[in-house]
Design an enzyme around this catalytic site. Structure first.
Site, PDB file in Angstrom:
ATOM      1  N   HIS A  64      -1.333  -1.271  -4.207  1.00 16.74           N
ATOM      2  CA  HIS A  64      -2.591  -0.941  -3.537  1.00 16.74           C
ATOM      3  C   HIS A  64      -2.679   0.563  -3.307  1.00 16.74           C
ATOM      4  CE1 HIS A  64      -6.028  -2.071  -0.972  1.00 16.74           C
ATOM      5  NE2 HIS A  64      -5.612  -1.148  -0.119  1.00 16.74           N
ATOM      6  N   SER A 114       0.851  -1.197   0.000  1.00 20.20           N
ATOM      7  CA  SER A 114       0.000   0.000   0.000  1.00 20.20           C
ATOM      8  C   SER A 114       0.879   1.236   0.000  1.00 20.20           C
ATOM      9  CB  SER A 114      -0.885   0.010   1.246  1.00 20.20           C
ATOM     10  OG  SER A 114      -1.392   1.318   1.420  1.00 20.20           O
ATOM     11  N   GLY A 120      -0.391   1.195   9.650  1.00 23.26           N
ATOM     12  CA  GLY A 120       0.358   0.950  10.879  1.00 23.26           C
ATOM     13  C   GLY A 120      -0.463   0.538  12.083  1.00 23.26           C
ATOM     14  N   MET A 126      -8.883   8.082   0.139  1.00 27.88           N
ATOM     15  CA  MET A 126      -9.659   8.463   1.327  1.00 27.88           C
ATOM     16  C   MET A 126     -10.163   9.892   1.176  1.00 27.88           C
ATOM     17  SD  MET A 126      -7.242   6.993   4.348  1.00 27.88           S
ATOM     18  CE  MET A 126      -6.471   5.373   4.259  1.00 27.88           C
ATOM     19  N   GLY A 134      -8.569   3.889   7.469  1.00 25.84           N
ATOM     20  CA  GLY A 134      -8.216   5.295   7.662  1.00 25.84           C
ATOM     21  C   GLY A 134      -6.727   5.537   7.804  1.00 25.84           C
ATOM     22  N   HIS A 147      -8.537   1.070  -3.634  1.00 21.98           N
ATOM     23  CA  HIS A 147      -9.424   0.805  -2.499  1.00 21.98           C
ATOM     24  C   HIS A 147     -10.089   2.142  -2.170  1.00 21.98           C
ATOM     25  CE1 HIS A 147      -9.505  -0.314   2.098  1.00 21.98           C
ATOM     26  NE2 HIS A 147     -10.715  -0.193   1.584  1.00 21.98           N
ATOM     27  N   MET A 160     -11.385  -5.931   5.592  1.00 25.48           N
ATOM     28  CA  MET A 160     -10.585  -5.006   6.400  1.00 25.48           C
ATOM     29  C   MET A 160     -10.260  -5.676   7.730  1.00 25.48           C
ATOM     30  SD  MET A 160      -9.914  -2.234   4.774  1.00 25.48           S
ATOM     31  CE  MET A 160      -8.939  -1.620   6.147  1.00 25.48           C
ATOM     32  N   ASP A 185      -6.661  -6.687   4.332  1.00 26.08           N
ATOM     33  CA  ASP A 185      -6.030  -5.371   4.364  1.00 26.08           C
ATOM     34  C   ASP A 185      -6.012  -4.807   5.791  1.00 26.08           C
ATOM     35  OD1 ASP A 185      -5.121  -2.812   3.858  1.00 26.08           O
ATOM     36  OD2 ASP A 185      -6.825  -2.212   2.620  1.00 26.08           O
ATOM     37  N   MET A 205     -12.139   4.480  -0.193  1.00 29.62           N
ATOM     38  CA  MET A 205     -12.736   4.760   1.117  1.00 29.62           C
ATOM     39  C   MET A 205     -13.363   6.140   1.026  1.00 29.62           C
ATOM     40  SD  MET A 205      -9.669   3.120   3.342  1.00 29.62           S
ATOM     41  CE  MET A 205      -8.572   3.173   1.925  1.00 29.62           C
ATOM     42  N   ASP A 251      -4.822   3.541  -1.654  1.00 31.37           N
ATOM     43  CA  ASP A 251      -5.836   3.848  -0.655  1.00 31.37           C
ATOM     44  C   ASP A 251      -6.377   5.258  -0.872  1.00 31.37           C
ATOM     45  OD1 ASP A 251      -6.010   1.509   1.058  1.00 31.37           O
ATOM     46  OD2 ASP A 251      -3.926   1.930   1.580  1.00 31.37           O
TER      47      ASP A 251
END
Ligand code: DX5
Ligand code: ZN
Length: 215
Positions: A32, A7, A144, A36, A141, A65, A136, A174, A67, A34
């Site tokens: 990947h 990611s 880590g 958001m 969001g 992905h 998920m 993920d 979100m 992300d």
């Protein structure tokens, strides 16, 4: 062998093309992305413009992905940007099936993503229209975070659902995947694992990807 999808959330955005190039050379199967919007999740990242100039690599899929709330409002910008897979959160739209059809009609692999608390029933009636389900294993969001062990049972049940229906839908897991839990995640049924900090947080990307594949 499990496919690894680093990611870029955990990559250096300042050197994004180089980071992607390095991770591809290190053995990434997918990249990947992300996306958001700060509403569906409490963080903002990027839209489709960020990767429009990134070179594509033979055999490496770009896996977005989303979100975002109401992805139907700007899905077109994603459909036109050369992605290989798009995951839509079941919680983010009232028109999941319509969106999956639009994605399929653009020769992009459609997938549904489920937050930890969302039951598998949310994909039951669209399962045969999917190439992948994204489970998920953290609350979306941020990178880590720690892997939620309770999701192992959810992955197992999803695998059973897919097999019972004789489908070939892939399972992507993920969040919080690392060398300490990869064996459990794959044994539960994961075909693809997303790894942010477990790859980009390490000095040697090839070694990090090997540690996930040779679990
Ligand atoms: C979280 C993202 C994940 C995240 C994974 O909302 O969907 O893809 O980047 O990062 P790690 O592997 O560090 O949990
Ligand atoms: Zn993700």
């Amino acid at each position: 062998m499990v496919k690894v999808a680093p990611s870029i959330l955990s990559a250096s955005f300042n050197n994004l093309a180089l980071e992607i190039d390095n991770v591809v050379k290190a053995g990434a199967d997918l990249i990947h992305l992300d996306v958001m919007d700060g509403i569906f999740v409490p963080n903002v990242t990027f839209g489709p413009l960020i990767y429009k100039d990134i070179p594509r690599y033979e055999g490496v899929e770009f896996d977005a992905h989303l979100m975002v709330t109401q992805p139907e409002k700007n899905i077109h910008s994603f459909l036109e940007s050369g992605l290989d897979r798009i995951s839509i959160h079941a919680e983010s739209t009232d028109h999941l099936h319509r969106l999956l059809q639009m994605i399929r009609n653009h020769q992009i692999k459609p997938a549904v993503a489920l937050n930890p608390a969302t039951p598998l029933a949310a994909v039951k009636w669209v399962l045969e229209d999917l190439d992948m389900v994204l489970i998920m294993s953290v609350n979306p969001g941020f990178g880590g975070q720690s892997f939620l062990k309770g999701m192992l049972g959810k992955i197992e049940r999803l695998k059973e659902m897919i097999q019972q229906q004789g489908l070939t839908v892939e399972i992507e897991v993920d969040g919080g995947v690392c060398p300490d839990n990869i064996r459990d995640v794959v044994n539960a049924g994961a075909d693809i694992v997303v790894a942010g900090s477990a790859v980009f947080g390490k000095p040697d990307y090839a070694e990090a990807i090997r540690a996930l594949k040779n679990h």
